[in-house]
Write an enzyme that holds these catalytic residues in place. Structure first.
Site, short mmCIF file in Angstrom:
data_model
loop_
_atom_site.label_atom_id
_atom_site.label_comp_id
_atom_site.label_asym_id
_atom_site.label_seq_id
_atom_site.Cartn_x
_atom_site.Cartn_y
_atom_site.Cartn_z
N ASP A 61 -7.70 0.73 8.82
CA ASP A 61 -6.37 1.48 8.54
C ASP A 61 -5.70 1.71 9.56
O ASP A 61 -6.01 1.29 10.77
CB ASP A 61 -6.74 2.79 8.05
CG ASP A 61 -5.65 3.20 6.73
OD1 ASP A 61 -4.61 2.60 6.76
OD2 ASP A 61 -5.91 3.78 5.73
N ASP B 96 1.01 1.94 0.00
CA ASP B 96 -0.42 2.52 -1.04
C ASP B 96 0.55 2.07 -2.45
O ASP B 96 1.72 2.58 -2.77
CB ASP B 96 -0.67 3.83 -0.70
CG ASP B 96 -1.41 3.98 0.28
OD1 ASP B 96 -1.43 3.14 1.18
OD2 ASP B 96 -2.15 5.04 0.45
C1 GLA Z 1 -4.10 4.82 3.76
C2 GLA Z 1 -4.45 3.43 2.95
C3 GLA Z 1 -5.10 3.62 1.57
C4 GLA Z 1 -6.35 4.59 2.02
C5 GLA Z 1 -5.94 5.89 2.58
C6 GLA Z 1 -7.33 6.87 2.79
O1 GLA Z 1 -3.15 5.52 3.26
O2 GLA Z 1 -3.10 2.61 2.91
O3 GLA Z 1 -5.47 2.44 1.07
O4 GLA Z 1 -7.37 3.84 2.54
O5 GLA Z 1 -5.30 5.80 3.86
O6 GLA Z 1 -6.88 7.64 3.60
#
Ligand code: GLA
Length: 385
Positions: free
Chosen positions: A129, A186
């Site tokens: 990430d 997301d």
């Molecule tokens: C980010 C990523 C998600 C997930 C969250 C976890 O937002 O884009 O896919 O992994 O972190 O905290």
């Protein structure tokens, strides 16, 4: 060792969409059981991936990551061993920054040690990430670092970069060594989110291909509003109809996105299972040439109605026809536009990937009334008429 990884888009399951921080050994093991029992494994799904929140908030005195003692009392290795015993592969999560998005230790300045730890535990896939990246640090360089660390950790580990499409990632991710890269923020379990992601990625085909795939985020198929937010808020949030989930899956498949399931695989409805295990659709996603589709828009409704056309290995074409509008709309695909003039004396034999049957041979064009948010997906064969 040393065999190329992720020739085609990886397929699997990730804990985040449904369970968020609410993960533990039992959940991950029963997800693996469900993979085998429900036929997901036979359909080609392979990776079981634990997302954020699996570790303690502090590293140990040697600077090593420590599995959360309550969630994973036996550590991570037995979980990986269990998943391997089912003939599946195991994935875990870390972050290029000092902390993960949920505030657990990130791998910044620990890249090589963490890669070694993951290899010791039997990890086969790392999602990486982008939260809490020090402002002075160069993101491109941090992904190159972890790629190098993974490539030299003594184990085959797929590198799933997740910087949400930031910092010009399209221009440098393939040469970094990553096998997949998130190109967008997301996903949410609602139709607008799905539609927005697709629209944002329609012009990015040139960047995705064998060994390095554009990841449009985990699937929301079958969640029906029961994501982690549902638990926090005590109610379901969003959700889609089964028709919308079917269209979502077809879009991810045709766009060559990794197919990482995000619903609770232990509690899938028959409809969800049918969508996720559709072998004809999966075959389009897993076509060995990994060519992305081009887009042909319906002339009188170009914003909302379009076709995706993707050449497949051996001469067939995948054709998806999509209707993003709120009412039934016509899509007419003129074969001239995809390289087949009527003067060729040839037509297209269309095999419907949802009905699982050939619907006929057509010349010049194929026109259909597509219900709102629905799709038709065909495997097309060029035949003499
Ligand atoms: C980010 C990523 C998600 C997930 C969250 C976890 O937002 O884009 O896919 O992994 O972190 O905290």
């Amino acid at each position: 060792m040393n065999k190329p990884l992720a020739h085609t888009p990886p397929m699997g399951w990730n804990s985040w969409n449904t369970f968020g921080w609410n993960i533990n050994e039992e959940l991950i093991k029963t997800a693996a059981d469900a993979f085998v029992e429900t036929g997901l494994k036979d359909a080609g799904y392979e990776y079981i991936v634990i997302d954020d929140c699996w570790s303690e908030k502090q590293r140990d005195e040697n600077g090593r990551l420590v599995p959360d003692k309550n969630k994973f009392p036996n550590g991570i290795k037995p979980v990986a061993d269990y998943i391997h015993s089912k003939g599946l592969k195991f994935g875990i999560y870390s972050c290029a920054g000092t902390h993960t998005c949920a505030g657990h230790p990130g791998s910044f300045e620990h890249e090589f040690d963490d890669a070694e730890t993951f290899a010791e535990w039997g990890v086969d896939y790392l999602k990486y990430d982008y939260c809490y990246k020090p402002k002075s640090a160069d993101g491109e360089n941090l992904y190159k670092r972890m790629a190098m660390a993974l490539r030299n950790c003594g184990r085959d580990i797929v590198f799933s970069a997740c910087n949400w499409g930031n910092d010009g990632v399209l221009n440098w991710i393939r040469e970094s060594g990553a096998q997949l890269f998130r190109s967008i923020g997301d996903i949410q379990d609602n139709w607008l989110s799905i539609q927005g992601i697709v629209e944002s990625q329609l012009t990015h085909e040139a960047y995705s291909g064998v060994y390095c795939h554009n990841d449009m985020d985990m699937l929301v198929v079958g969640m029906h509003g029961k994501g982690d937010n549902a638990e926090v808020l005590g109610k379901v949030v969003g959700g889609c109809t089964d028709t919308e989930y079917k269209t979502h899956f077809a879009l991810w498949a045709l766009k060559n996105s990794p197919l990482m399931i995000g619903c609770d695989v232990r509690k899938m409805s028959p409809e969800t299972k049918e969508i996720l295990t559709n072998a004809d659709i999966i075959a389009l996603n897993q076509d060995i040439e990994c060519r992305g589709p081009y887009c042909i828009r319906q002339w009188n409704n170009p914003e909302k109605v379009f076709a995706l056309v993707k050449p497949l290995c051996g001469g067939d074409y995948a054709i998806g026809m999509f209707n993003f509008s709120d009412k039934t709309s016509e899509m007419s695909l003129q074969f001239f536009d995809i390289g087949l003039p009527t003067s060729s004396g040839r037509g297209l034999e269309l095999y419907d990937c949802h009905k699982h049957e050939t619907i006929g041979t057509f010349t010049e064009r194929y026109a259909a009334q597509i219900p709102s948010h629905d799709c038709f997906v065909f495997r097309a064969k060029v035949v003499k008429k």
